[in-house]
Motif scaffolding. Structure first.
Motif, PDB file in Angstrom:
ATOM      1  N   THR A  79      -3.931   3.346   3.761  1.00  0.00           N
ATOM      2  CA  THR A  79      -3.339   3.175   5.414  1.00  0.00           C
ATOM      3  C   THR A  79      -2.723   4.276   5.705  1.00  0.00           C
ATOM      4  O   THR A  79      -2.464   5.382   5.024  1.00  0.00           O
ATOM      5  CB  THR A  79      -2.165   1.950   5.444  1.00  0.00           C
ATOM      6  N   ASN A  80      -3.316   4.422   7.034  1.00  0.00           N
ATOM      7  CA  ASN A  80      -2.668   5.913   8.471  1.00  0.00           C
ATOM      8  C   ASN A  80      -1.678   5.066   9.401  1.00  0.00           C
ATOM      9  O   ASN A  80      -2.300   3.859   9.627  1.00  0.00           O
ATOM     10  CB  ASN A  80      -4.254   6.494   8.852  1.00  0.00           C
ATOM     11  N   GLN A  81      -0.992   5.675   9.814  1.00  0.00           N
ATOM     12  CA  GLN A  81       0.271   5.198  10.720  1.00  0.00           C
ATOM     13  C   GLN A  81       0.624   3.321  10.845  1.00  0.00           C
ATOM     14  O   GLN A  81       0.526   2.771  11.721  1.00  0.00           O
ATOM     15  CB  GLN A  81      -0.663   5.728  12.084  1.00  0.00           C
ATOM     16  N   VAL A  82       0.814   3.022   8.664  1.00  0.00           N
ATOM     17  CA  VAL A  82       1.343   1.642   8.837  1.00  0.00           C
ATOM     18  C   VAL A  82       2.385   2.742   8.752  1.00  0.00           C
ATOM     19  O   VAL A  82       2.801   2.689   7.417  1.00  0.00           O
ATOM     20  CB  VAL A  82       0.483   0.986   8.563  1.00  0.00           C
ATOM     21  N   ASN A  83       3.326   1.743   9.718  1.00  0.00           N
ATOM     22  CA  ASN A  83       5.152   1.799   8.869  1.00  0.00           C
ATOM     23  C   ASN A  83       5.637   0.343   7.785  1.00  0.00           C
ATOM     24  O   ASN A  83       5.050  -0.494   7.769  1.00  0.00           O
ATOM     25  CB  ASN A  83       6.316   1.613  10.141  1.00  0.00           C
ATOM     26  N   VAL A  84       5.834   0.826   7.011  1.00  0.00           N
ATOM     27  CA  VAL A  84       6.142  -0.365   6.014  1.00  0.00           C
ATOM     28  C   VAL A  84       8.351  -0.257   5.430  1.00  0.00           C
ATOM     29  O   VAL A  84       8.641   1.068   6.027  1.00  0.00           O
ATOM     30  CB  VAL A  84       5.992  -0.490   4.206  1.00  0.00           C
ATOM     31  N   HIS A  85       8.914  -1.260   4.534  1.00  0.00           N
ATOM     32  CA  HIS A  85      10.383  -1.211   4.240  1.00  0.00           C
ATOM     33  C   HIS A  85      10.464  -0.477   3.661  1.00  0.00           C
ATOM     34  O   HIS A  85       9.784  -0.064   2.977  1.00  0.00           O
ATOM     35  CB  HIS A  85      10.230  -2.765   4.213  1.00  0.00           C
ATOM     36  N   SER A  86      11.432  -0.165   3.830  1.00  0.00           N
ATOM     37  CA  SER A  86      11.960   1.550   2.862  1.00  0.00           C
ATOM     38  C   SER A  86      12.026   0.734   1.248  1.00  0.00           C
ATOM     39  O   SER A  86      11.879   1.752   0.406  1.00  0.00           O
ATOM     40  CB  SER A  86      13.749   1.568   2.580  1.00  0.00           C
ATOM     41  N   THR A  87      11.674  -0.176   1.333  1.00  0.00           N
ATOM     42  CA  THR A  87      12.152  -1.182  -0.666  1.00  0.00           C
ATOM     43  C   THR A  87      10.055  -0.910  -0.756  1.00  0.00           C
ATOM     44  O   THR A  87      10.492  -1.669  -2.122  1.00  0.00           O
ATOM     45  CB  THR A  87      12.914  -2.239  -0.468  1.00  0.00           C
ATOM     46  N   CYS A  88       9.433  -1.086   0.500  1.00  0.00           N
ATOM     47  CA  CYS A  88       7.582  -1.055  -0.174  1.00  0.00           C
ATOM     48  C   CYS A  88       7.527  -0.385  -1.629  1.00  0.00           C
ATOM     49  O   CYS A  88       7.876   1.244  -1.016  1.00  0.00           O
ATOM     50  CB  CYS A  88       7.386  -1.057   0.738  1.00  0.00           C
ATOM     51  N   PHE A  89       6.512  -0.536  -2.480  1.00  0.00           N
ATOM     52  CA  PHE A  89       6.150   1.141  -3.522  1.00  0.00           C
ATOM     53  C   PHE A  89       5.120   0.969  -3.163  1.00  0.00           C
ATOM     54  O   PHE A  89       3.758   1.674  -3.568  1.00  0.00           O
ATOM     55  CB  PHE A  89       7.039   0.918  -4.251  1.00  0.00           C
ATOM     56  N   GLY A  90       4.423  -0.157  -2.750  1.00  0.00           N
ATOM     57  CA  GLY A  90       2.653  -0.178  -2.784  1.00  0.00           C
ATOM     58  C   GLY A  90       2.691  -1.190  -1.204  1.00  0.00           C
ATOM     59  O   GLY A  90       3.732  -1.996  -1.203  1.00  0.00           O
ATOM     60  N   LEU A  91       0.959  -1.138  -1.123  1.00  0.00           N
ATOM     61  CA  LEU A  91       0.653  -2.310   0.296  1.00  0.00           C
ATOM     62  C   LEU A  91      -0.537  -2.737  -1.173  1.00  0.00           C
ATOM     63  O   LEU A  91      -1.702  -1.829  -1.712  1.00  0.00           O
ATOM     64  CB  LEU A  91       0.323  -1.467   1.200  1.00  0.00           C
ATOM     65  N   ALA A 126      -3.517   3.730  14.280  1.00  0.00           N
ATOM     66  CA  ALA A 126      -3.396   3.140  12.970  1.00  0.00           C
ATOM     67  C   ALA A 126      -4.047   2.453  12.365  1.00  0.00           C
ATOM     68  O   ALA A 126      -6.007   2.182  12.652  1.00  0.00           O
ATOM     69  CB  ALA A 126      -2.437   1.723  13.021  1.00  0.00           C
ATOM     70  N   ASP A 127      -4.649   3.409  10.802  1.00  0.00           N
ATOM     71  CA  ASP A 127      -6.787   2.788   9.710  1.00  0.00           C
ATOM     72  C   ASP A 127      -6.167   2.293   8.764  1.00  0.00           C
ATOM     73  O   ASP A 127      -5.032   2.490   8.637  1.00  0.00           O
ATOM     74  CB  ASP A 127      -6.682   4.341   9.895  1.00  0.00           C
ATOM     75  N   VAL A 128      -7.033   1.374   8.409  1.00  0.00           N
ATOM     76  CA  VAL A 128      -6.355   0.705   6.774  1.00  0.00           C
ATOM     77  C   VAL A 128      -8.101   0.960   6.143  1.00  0.00           C
ATOM     78  O   VAL A 128      -9.414   0.023   6.433  1.00  0.00           O
ATOM     79  CB  VAL A 128      -6.540  -0.754   7.285  1.00  0.00           C
ATOM     80  N   PHE A 129      -7.733   1.163   5.257  1.00  0.00           N
ATOM     81  CA  PHE A 129      -9.420   1.294   4.733  1.00  0.00           C
ATOM     82  C   PHE A 129      -8.887   0.310   2.784  1.00  0.00           C
ATOM     83  O   PHE A 129      -7.952   0.868   2.116  1.00  0.00           O
ATOM     84  CB  PHE A 129      -9.583   2.639   4.303  1.00  0.00           C
ATOM     85  N   GLY A 130      -9.890   0.072   2.494  1.00  0.00           N
ATOM     86  CA  GLY A 130      -9.415  -0.890   0.878  1.00  0.00           C
ATOM     87  C   GLY A 130     -10.602  -1.118   0.365  1.00  0.00           C
ATOM     88  O   GLY A 130     -11.377  -1.400   1.180  1.00  0.00           O
ATOM     89  N   THR A 131     -10.413  -2.102  -0.501  1.00  0.00           N
ATOM     90  CA  THR A 131     -11.386  -2.922  -0.870  1.00  0.00           C
ATOM     91  C   THR A 131     -11.036  -4.342  -2.185  1.00  0.00           C
ATOM     92  O   THR A 131      -9.880  -3.830  -2.354  1.00  0.00           O
ATOM     93  CB  THR A 131     -12.014  -1.912  -2.214  1.00  0.00           C
ATOM     94  N   MET A 132     -11.434  -5.026  -2.028  1.00  0.00           N
ATOM     95  CA  MET A 132     -10.645  -6.538  -2.312  1.00  0.00           C
ATOM     96  C   MET A 132     -11.871  -7.104  -3.253  1.00  0.00           C
ATOM     97  O   MET A 132     -13.451  -7.377  -3.272  1.00  0.00           O
ATOM     98  CB  MET A 132     -10.099  -7.423  -0.772  1.00  0.00           C
ATOM     99  N   MET A 133     -12.051  -8.160  -4.349  1.00  0.00           N
ATOM    100  CA  MET A 133     -12.207  -8.684  -4.814  1.00  0.00           C
ATOM    101  C   MET A 133     -12.307  -9.648  -5.279  1.00  0.00           C
ATOM    102  O   MET A 133     -10.645 -10.208  -5.277  1.00  0.00           O
ATOM    103  CB  MET A 133     -12.747  -7.908  -6.552  1.00  0.00           C
ATOM    104  N   ILE A 134     -13.012 -11.343  -4.689  1.00  0.00           N
ATOM    105  CA  ILE A 134     -12.165 -12.391  -5.352  1.00  0.00           C
ATOM    106  C   ILE A 134     -13.663 -13.338  -5.560  1.00  0.00           C
ATOM    107  O   ILE A 134     -14.994 -12.615  -6.055  1.00  0.00           O
ATOM    108  CB  ILE A 134     -11.980 -13.305  -3.802  1.00  0.00           C
ATOM    109  N   GLU A 135     -13.032 -14.346  -6.224  1.00  0.00           N
ATOM    110  CA  GLU A 135     -14.078 -15.637  -7.055  1.00  0.00           C
ATOM    111  C   GLU A 135     -14.250 -16.615  -6.117  1.00  0.00           C
ATOM    112  O   GLU A 135     -13.588 -17.123  -6.106  1.00  0.00           O
ATOM    113  CB  GLU A 135     -13.749 -15.135  -8.299  1.00  0.00           C
ATOM    114  N   VAL A 136     -15.839 -17.177  -5.920  1.00  0.00           N
ATOM    115  CA  VAL A 136     -16.147 -17.798  -4.587  1.00  0.00           C
ATOM    116  C   VAL A 136     -16.543 -19.714  -5.719  1.00  0.00           C
ATOM    117  O   VAL A 136     -17.351 -18.817  -6.996  1.00  0.00           O
ATOM    118  CB  VAL A 136     -16.845 -16.708  -3.793  1.00  0.00           C
TER     119      VAL A 136
END
Length: 136
Positions: A79-91, A126-136
């Motif tokens: 992410t870019n320009q996304v604020n998270v809680h101080s206790t967050c260690f990953g998204l 804000a920007d979000v770049f990612g990949t995700m895998m699911i089983e259908v």
């Protein structure tokens, strides 16, 4: 590879799983489906949250596939320009079984996890770049 498919899709940025207020985003999203596995790639740029409720969770709705019963979708995100809680260690990206929407989950140190709210997104930058895998 009897069951192979690839394509593009658009998501709607919302502050509710259906209905609710919508934002806007510049996007280029792709998927590949092989058998019962689907890989999705997200490129969400300049997410605008004007008019959305700050305390609500931000959802990516209208995904092209839903995870099978008893299955979940998850993936990595940058992410870019996304604020998270101080206790967050990953998204992470996360999609529950049977749902056509996903959210960003904040992984917290010894405190479970929590969905990222609209307030965490710097409006229109804000920007979000990612990949995700699911089983259908």
């Amino acid at each position: 590879l009897d069951d192979y498919e690839e394509g593009t899709f658009d998501v709607t940025i919302r502050d509710a799983t259906s209905g609710g207020n919508t934002g806007s985003v510049t996007q280029t999203n792709k998927y590949v489906k092989i058998g019962n596995k689907v890989w999705m790639q997200f490129n969400l740029i300049n997410i605008t949250t004007t008019g959305m409720s700050a305390n609500n969770v931000l959802y990516l709705t209208g995904l092209p596939f839903t995870p099978a019963t008893g299955s979940y979708g998850s993936g990595s995100v940058l992410t870019n320009q996304v604020n998270v809680h101080s206790t967050c260690f990953g998204l992470s990206l996360f999609q529950n079984a049977g749902n056509s929407y996903a959210s960003l989950i904040e992984n917290k140190d010894n405190a479970g996890s929590e969905s990222t709210t609209v307030a965490g997104f710097d409006n229109s930058t804000a920007d979000v770049f990612g990949t995700m895998m699911i089983e259908v």
